[in-house]
Each structure stands twice: as structure tokens, then as C-alpha cells.
Design a protein around this motif. Structure first.
Motif, PDB file in Angstrom:
ATOM      1  N   PRO A 109       9.431  13.256 -18.278  1.00  0.00           N
ATOM      2  CA  PRO A 109       9.868  11.873 -18.164  1.00  0.00           C
ATOM      3  C   PRO A 109      10.102  11.571 -16.772  1.00  0.00           C
ATOM      4  O   PRO A 109      10.097  10.392 -16.282  1.00  0.00           O
ATOM      5  CB  PRO A 109      11.077  11.533 -18.829  1.00  0.00           C
ATOM      6  CG  PRO A 109      11.659  12.965 -19.030  1.00  0.00           C
ATOM      7  CD  PRO A 109      10.570  13.961 -19.151  1.00  0.00           C
ATOM      8  N   GLN A 110      10.734  12.376 -15.968  1.00  0.00           N
ATOM      9  CA  GLN A 110      10.828  12.098 -14.380  1.00  0.00           C
ATOM     10  C   GLN A 110       9.691  11.752 -13.595  1.00  0.00           C
ATOM     11  O   GLN A 110       8.802  12.258 -13.951  1.00  0.00           O
ATOM     12  CB  GLN A 110      12.071  12.974 -13.814  1.00  0.00           C
ATOM     13  CG  GLN A 110      11.270  14.138 -13.471  1.00  0.00           C
ATOM     14  CD  GLN A 110      11.310  15.402 -14.444  1.00  0.00           C
ATOM     15  OE1 GLN A 110      11.549  14.958 -15.733  1.00  0.00           O
ATOM     16  NE2 GLN A 110      11.062  16.594 -14.394  1.00  0.00           N
ATOM     17  N   LYS A 111       9.814  11.142 -12.604  1.00  0.00           N
ATOM     18  CA  LYS A 111       8.756  10.808 -11.655  1.00  0.00           C
ATOM     19  C   LYS A 111       8.308  12.364 -11.099  1.00  0.00           C
ATOM     20  O   LYS A 111       9.473  13.011 -10.660  1.00  0.00           O
ATOM     21  CB  LYS A 111       8.799   9.743 -10.744  1.00  0.00           C
ATOM     22  CG  LYS A 111       9.000   8.474 -11.061  1.00  0.00           C
ATOM     23  CD  LYS A 111       9.052   7.514 -10.202  1.00  0.00           C
ATOM     24  CE  LYS A 111       9.180   6.040 -10.543  1.00  0.00           C
ATOM     25  NZ  LYS A 111       9.106   4.884  -9.406  1.00  0.00           N
ATOM     26  N   ASN A 112       7.142  12.605 -10.775  1.00  0.00           N
ATOM     27  CA  ASN A 112       6.852  13.872 -10.310  1.00  0.00           C
ATOM     28  C   ASN A 112       5.450  13.669  -9.159  1.00  0.00           C
ATOM     29  O   ASN A 112       4.887  12.361  -9.212  1.00  0.00           O
ATOM     30  CB  ASN A 112       6.545  14.915 -11.334  1.00  0.00           C
ATOM     31  CG  ASN A 112       5.239  14.666 -12.147  1.00  0.00           C
ATOM     32  OD1 ASN A 112       3.997  14.369 -11.685  1.00  0.00           O
ATOM     33  ND2 ASN A 112       5.443  14.582 -13.450  1.00  0.00           N
ATOM     34  N   MET A 113       5.245  14.827  -8.660  1.00  0.00           N
ATOM     35  CA  MET A 113       4.035  14.866  -7.706  1.00  0.00           C
ATOM     36  C   MET A 113       2.708  14.488  -8.243  1.00  0.00           C
ATOM     37  O   MET A 113       1.865  14.487  -7.396  1.00  0.00           O
ATOM     38  CB  MET A 113       4.236  16.050  -6.882  1.00  0.00           C
ATOM     39  CG  MET A 113       5.388  16.202  -5.912  1.00  0.00           C
ATOM     40  SD  MET A 113       5.236  17.392  -4.800  1.00  0.00           S
ATOM     41  CE  MET A 113       4.881  19.080  -5.665  1.00  0.00           C
ATOM     42  N   TRP A 114       2.500  14.428  -9.519  1.00  0.00           N
ATOM     43  CA  TRP A 114       1.256  14.224  -9.968  1.00  0.00           C
ATOM     44  C   TRP A 114       0.914  12.806 -10.692  1.00  0.00           C
ATOM     45  O   TRP A 114      -0.221  12.610 -11.305  1.00  0.00           O
ATOM     46  CB  TRP A 114       1.092  15.285 -11.148  1.00  0.00           C
ATOM     47  CG  TRP A 114       1.001  16.847 -10.958  1.00  0.00           C
ATOM     48  CD1 TRP A 114       1.906  17.659 -11.115  1.00  0.00           C
ATOM     49  CD2 TRP A 114      -0.108  17.542 -10.394  1.00  0.00           C
ATOM     50  NE1 TRP A 114       1.632  19.138 -10.505  1.00  0.00           N
ATOM     51  CE2 TRP A 114       0.504  18.881 -10.175  1.00  0.00           C
ATOM     52  CE3 TRP A 114      -1.446  17.269 -10.047  1.00  0.00           C
ATOM     53  CZ2 TRP A 114      -0.563  19.744  -9.669  1.00  0.00           C
ATOM     54  CZ3 TRP A 114      -2.225  17.967  -9.707  1.00  0.00           C
ATOM     55  CH2 TRP A 114      -1.798  19.253  -9.266  1.00  0.00           C
ATOM     56  N   GLU A 115       1.743  11.950 -10.254  1.00  0.00           N
ATOM     57  CA  GLU A 115       1.661  10.522 -10.768  1.00  0.00           C
ATOM     58  C   GLU A 115       0.323   9.860 -10.579  1.00  0.00           C
ATOM     59  O   GLU A 115      -0.508   9.332 -11.452  1.00  0.00           O
ATOM     60  CB  GLU A 115       2.838   9.868 -10.402  1.00  0.00           C
ATOM     61  CG  GLU A 115       4.196   9.946 -11.364  1.00  0.00           C
ATOM     62  CD  GLU A 115       4.884   8.938 -10.876  1.00  0.00           C
ATOM     63  OE1 GLU A 115       5.371   7.943 -11.366  1.00  0.00           O
ATOM     64  OE2 GLU A 115       5.454   8.888  -9.420  1.00  0.00           O
ATOM     65  N   ALA A 116      -0.138  10.228  -9.213  1.00  0.00           N
ATOM     66  CA  ALA A 116      -1.610   9.615  -8.852  1.00  0.00           C
ATOM     67  C   ALA A 116      -2.737  10.126  -9.620  1.00  0.00           C
ATOM     68  O   ALA A 116      -4.001   9.516  -9.489  1.00  0.00           O
ATOM     69  CB  ALA A 116      -1.818   9.913  -7.440  1.00  0.00           C
ATOM     70  N   PHE A 117      -2.518  11.335 -10.285  1.00  0.00           N
ATOM     71  CA  PHE A 117      -3.723  11.786 -10.832  1.00  0.00           C
ATOM     72  C   PHE A 117      -4.084  11.481 -12.546  1.00  0.00           C
ATOM     73  O   PHE A 117      -5.055  11.398 -12.928  1.00  0.00           O
ATOM     74  CB  PHE A 117      -3.715  13.367 -10.900  1.00  0.00           C
ATOM     75  CG  PHE A 117      -3.659  13.813  -9.291  1.00  0.00           C
ATOM     76  CD1 PHE A 117      -4.809  14.201  -9.045  1.00  0.00           C
ATOM     77  CD2 PHE A 117      -2.647  13.937  -8.731  1.00  0.00           C
ATOM     78  CE1 PHE A 117      -4.696  14.613  -7.655  1.00  0.00           C
ATOM     79  CE2 PHE A 117      -2.559  14.274  -7.075  1.00  0.00           C
ATOM     80  CZ  PHE A 117      -3.638  14.801  -6.845  1.00  0.00           C
ATOM     81  N   GLY A 118      -2.966  11.216 -13.073  1.00  0.00           N
ATOM     82  CA  GLY A 118      -3.102  10.878 -14.692  1.00  0.00           C
ATOM     83  C   GLY A 118      -3.427  12.052 -15.433  1.00  0.00           C
ATOM     84  O   GLY A 118      -3.714  13.375 -15.039  1.00  0.00           O
ATOM     85  N   GLU A 119      -3.539  11.871 -16.790  1.00  0.00           N
ATOM     86  CA  GLU A 119      -4.012  13.075 -17.671  1.00  0.00           C
ATOM     87  C   GLU A 119      -5.559  13.158 -17.736  1.00  0.00           C
ATOM     88  O   GLU A 119      -6.037  14.201 -18.135  1.00  0.00           O
ATOM     89  CB  GLU A 119      -3.455  12.629 -18.820  1.00  0.00           C
ATOM     90  CG  GLU A 119      -1.904  12.596 -19.219  1.00  0.00           C
ATOM     91  CD  GLU A 119      -1.487  12.144 -20.507  1.00  0.00           C
ATOM     92  OE1 GLU A 119      -2.034  12.347 -21.534  1.00  0.00           O
ATOM     93  OE2 GLU A 119      -0.248  11.710 -20.437  1.00  0.00           O
ATOM     94  N   ALA A 120      -6.444  12.157 -17.654  1.00  0.00           N
ATOM     95  CA  ALA A 120      -7.728  12.155 -17.412  1.00  0.00           C
ATOM     96  C   ALA A 120      -8.427  11.272 -16.471  1.00  0.00           C
ATOM     97  O   ALA A 120      -8.025  10.114 -16.815  1.00  0.00           O
ATOM     98  CB  ALA A 120      -8.346  12.063 -19.032  1.00  0.00           C
TER      99      ALA A 120
END
Length: 461
Positions: free
Chosen positions: A111-122
Motif C-alpha cells: 500500500p505504501q508508495k514505492n520506487m516502482w510506481e511509474a512502471f505499473g503491473e503491465a
């Protein structure tokens, strides 16, 4: 160039008519041969997004710049959703269009913001400019998403301006950032190892792959993506080199030995890669190390689990599956791996993304059984893997493509760089040996960045 401009105009006009008739945007694309290109020079000199892929023998090299089309999906059905959206655009175009695509390891997002936000799941991206070298043939493809709301002339002017910027590159010097270590990941890895061994002893899983995350903080200098990729390309022979850089200060890159799948017509090529030993400095020692790996019970067990799982994943799609009975040695600069090439002929019209969904994650990155291993990793690991260990590659509108397993990789997020390495844990695994293996697997990226010379600094996690 005048003929090229005429052809581009014709393609945009055709797409504009379709967009007006169908009341939705339509891709327009045109490809022509160019003398040559230097992908890393272009990356260094442009402020756009970048996407890069090259094969181990460097016979195929692809660089995408800027975004013509971006598709995203999330949730357990992300592969099917992305395939559906891509198929809608595929049917609109007469030309062959290439896209870059990547996925997160798991759909479970903390749930917390992390470094992968710009990538998404797909994600799937058709680049506005695609530089492609296949053998000695160099091409440039220009693509744009055409809407009836704008005129043909507006698209032409915009493309001409952007293309002019690419043709007038002047290389700025990339400064090497300084690094300080803020997390070595050792304590977390040790904890994951103990939990993994407990789950194996209780027979919940046969094998589980745990990862280690090591993080550095950099100086304010822009991260040297171009220099780093050039180093990996020159020094990590035998490995795929890749980059997904959606923003100037955010990117995921690596040099992976592991192909997940290649699809050409009805033919599928994949491989099982599991079982690792450090590559010695001398030829005599190297030959001995190869024989040790080929006869090591722990590594052979780990490898056969991967072979069996890949065959099972391909069975619903394949008329034939071929694989040698015993593994071979895959040589990289730092390590030797056990390697079994696997070939299959499809007897269905399954899409490449459907096959990827069945294969991911292989026991080389998740474990066996697959679903139980992934569920346990959510509990065991204390960080989000993001795209580490996940499918990344290219595909085209003809249904062909090639994806790798994104290991030996690192994430850049503004002033932080996170490195990743993993190990397959089975009953016979020993902590110190597995921890040493993560160091070996981290070494290619560390060498490319000069991190092998950095001592720990800041707070240890």
C-alpha cells in the motif's frame, strides 16, 4: 528524405480517415532504411523516454524513443487485458509495428508508495521513433497515434520537429555519480532464507526463490544510462541487455542471460536456466568448475524442477516439445549456469502474451509449486520486487516477439539505485553459499556502475 516525408504523410492521412470513420484514434507508421545508428549516443543526447533491447550475440538491437501509444493493465487478468487492448490497435494498421512490454513480478502491490510506481503491473509502449538493427540492416520507424480531432498537418509538423532534434544530436559528457550504500539487504536475505527453509522442510514447497535488494544513494548528477548500457553491452557478452526508462530520472535496466520465450510463427524457443557456480579466472579451473556444476546434486535438482515446470506450462499449447535429457553449461563473464534449451511447435493460435502468462514465473524466479511459492514470497520478502524477475521484451503486430527474464538488473529512481539478485532455495541449500551467490550475481551491475569499489555508507538496513 522528400520521399520519406511523402510516405509518412500518406500513412497519416490514411489513419486520419480511419480515425474519423471509426471515431477512435488509429496508429500510423512508416519504416525506412538508414545508414546506421548508435543507440547509446541517442540515449545520452535525448530527453525522451527510452526503451532498449539487444540479443546476446548483438545481432538484433532495438531502441525506442518517446511514446506514440502506451497501454497499461493491472490485476490478475493483466496479461489478457493488455493482449485485448493491443489486438484492437493491431487490426487497425497495415504495417508491422513493434512495441516494448514489461510486467511486474506479482500483482500484489504494497500500500505504501514505492520506487516502482511509474512502471505499473503491465505496460506496453509503441515508441514514436524506433531504431532497429537486424544483422547489417538499420531501419527507423516513425509511429504516431492519429486522432480526428487534430489535422494531418499538425501531426506532420510535430513529427518533423522531433525528427530534426534527433538528427542534430550533440553529445554532452555524462558525469559519473558518486554512490553511498544505504541498504545491503543481507539481514533481510538471511531472514528470508530461514523462512524459505522452514517452508521446504514442512513440504509446502519443493523450491522457492528469494531475492536480495541492495540500495545506493547517488549524487545529484543525472544517472548515466547510456554509459552503463554501453558497458554492459561490451562486457556482458552472452547476455541480453535491456532498458525501460519511462522518465528521464527513472529507469529499469540489466544484462540477463535468461530468455523467457521467443515466438516466430508457430515456433517457440525457451530455456531452463538454474544452477550457478562462480567462473574461475583460469581455463583449467574453469573446466573443473563446469564439471563440478554438471554433477552437483543440489544444482541438478534445482535445474530439473525448472525444466519440468516449463514443459508443463507449454503442454496445453504445443504439438511437440523438445529438450535434451541433460543440461549444458551457459557461460557468462562472472558465472556458469546449467542450461537446457527447450523448443516447441504450437498447435493453437495462442498469443505470445498468453504463453508468457503461463510461463511466468518459472521455478527459476518463483519456485515450485508456482502459486504457493508466489503467495509465500509475499509474506517472506520485505520489499516490492516490482519488475525484477519479470517478463520484459518486444512484440509486433504479426504476433511475434522475444521476452527475457529481467534478472541481473537495477532500478533507478531519482537519486536512488536499487540492485537485485536472487537464489533458488531447496532442501540442501546453505545460507553462506546462497549469500555468496547473490554477490556474484550483483557483480555485473556493480562493475558497470563502479559500485564494486564503493564501501558501505549511511544507514545499514
Amino acid at each position: 528524405m522528400p520521399d520519406t516525408q511523402t510516405h509518412i504523410k500518406q500513412r497519416i492521412e490514411q489513419a486520419h480517415k480511419r480515425a474519423r470513420a471509426w471515431q477512435r484514434p488509429v496508429l500510423a507508421s512508416y519504416t525506412w532504411e538508414i545508414p546506421s545508428f548508435d543507440a547509446f549516443h541517442i540515449i545520452q543526447n535525448t530527453e525522451t523516454s527510452h526503451y532498449y533491447f539487444s540479443t546476446p550475440d548483438r545481432s538484433l538491437e532495438m531502441l525506442g524513443c518517446a511514446d506514440a501509444l502506451v497501454l497499461t493493465a493491472s490485476g490478475p487478468e493483466r496479461f489478457q487485458r493488455l493482449q485485448y487492448d493491443w489486438s484492437l490497435h493491431r487490426r487497425d494498421v497495415d504495417a508491422v509495428i513493434y512495441a516494448f512490454s514489461g510486467f511486474s513480478f506479482d500483482t500484489f502491490i504494497r500500500p505504501q508508495k514505492n520506487m516502482w510506481e511509474a512502471f505499473g503491473e503491465a505496460s506496453l509502449v509503441v515508441p514514436k521513433f524506433l531504431y532497429r538493427r537486424s544483422g547489417d540492416k538499420h531501419t527507423l520507424t516513425v509511429s504516431t497515434l492519429v486522432s480526428a480531432k487534430r489535422s494531418v498537418e499538425q501531426y506532420l509538423i510535430q513529427l518533423a520537429d522531433q525528427l530534426a532534434q534527433f538528427n542534430a544530436l550533440h553529445a554532452p559528457d555524462e558525469q559519473a555519480p558518486t554512490y553511498s550504500q544505504v541498504k545491503d539487504g543481507v539481514d533481510h536475505f538471511k531472514s528470508s532464507f530461514q523462512q524459505a527453509k522452514l517452508n521446504i522442510s514442512e513440504e509446502r514447497v519443493e523450491k522457492i526463490v528469494i531475492a536480495r535488494e541492495e540500495i545506493y544513494q547517488t549524487s545529484e548528477d543525472p544517472f548515466p544510462f547510456a554509459t552503463t548500457l554501453r558497458h554492459l553491452s561490451e562486457h556482458q557478452t552472452g547476455s541480453y541487455v535491456f532498458l525501460y526508462q519511462p522518465k528521464r530520472e527513472i529507469g529499469f535496466f540489466g544484462a540477463t542471460p535468461e530468455r523467457l520465450v521467443k515466438k516466430q510463427g508457430p515456433y517457440i524457443e525457451t530455456a531452463a536456466i538454474a544452477g550457478t557456480i562462480k567462473r574461475p579466472d583460469t581455463e583449467i579451473e574453469a573446466d573443473a568448475a563446469k564439471q563440478t556444476l554438471l554433477h552437483d546434486a543440489k544444482n541438478l535438482e534445482e535445474h530439473q524442477i525448472v525444466v519440468k515446470d516449463i514443459k508443463n506450462a507449454l503442454t496445453p499449447y504445443a504439438a511437440t516439445i523438445k529438450a535434451p535429457e541433460t543440461p549444458r553449461i551457459l557461460e557468462n563473464r562472472s558465472v556458469f549456469h546449467l542450461h537446457t534449451p527447450i523448443q516447441a511447435t504450437l498447435d493453437t493460435n495462442a498469443s505470445l502474451l498468453s504463453i508468457i502468462e503461463s510461463l511466468h514465473p518459472t521455478p527459476a524466479l518463483g519456485g515450485s509449486p508456482k502459486r504457493t511459492s508466489v503467495r509465500l514470497l509475499r509474506e517472506i520478502e520485505r520489499f516490492d520486487r516490482g519488475w525484477y524477475g519479470s517478463p520484459f521484451g518486444w512484440l509486433n503486430t504479426e504476433g511475434e516477439g522475444e521476452f527475457v527474464v529481467s534478472i541481473r538488473s537495477a532500478l533507478v529512481h531519482h537519486q536512488f539505485v536499487a540492485l537485485y539478485a536472487g537464489c533458488g532455495i531447496v532442501q540442501e541449500s546453505e545460507l553462506e553459499a546462497e549469500l555468496a551467490e547473490t554477490e556474484i550475481k550483483l557483480s555485473p551491475i556493480k562493475q558497470a556502475l563502479g559500485l564494486d569499489k564503493v564501501s558501505a555508507g549511511g544507514n545499514q538496513a
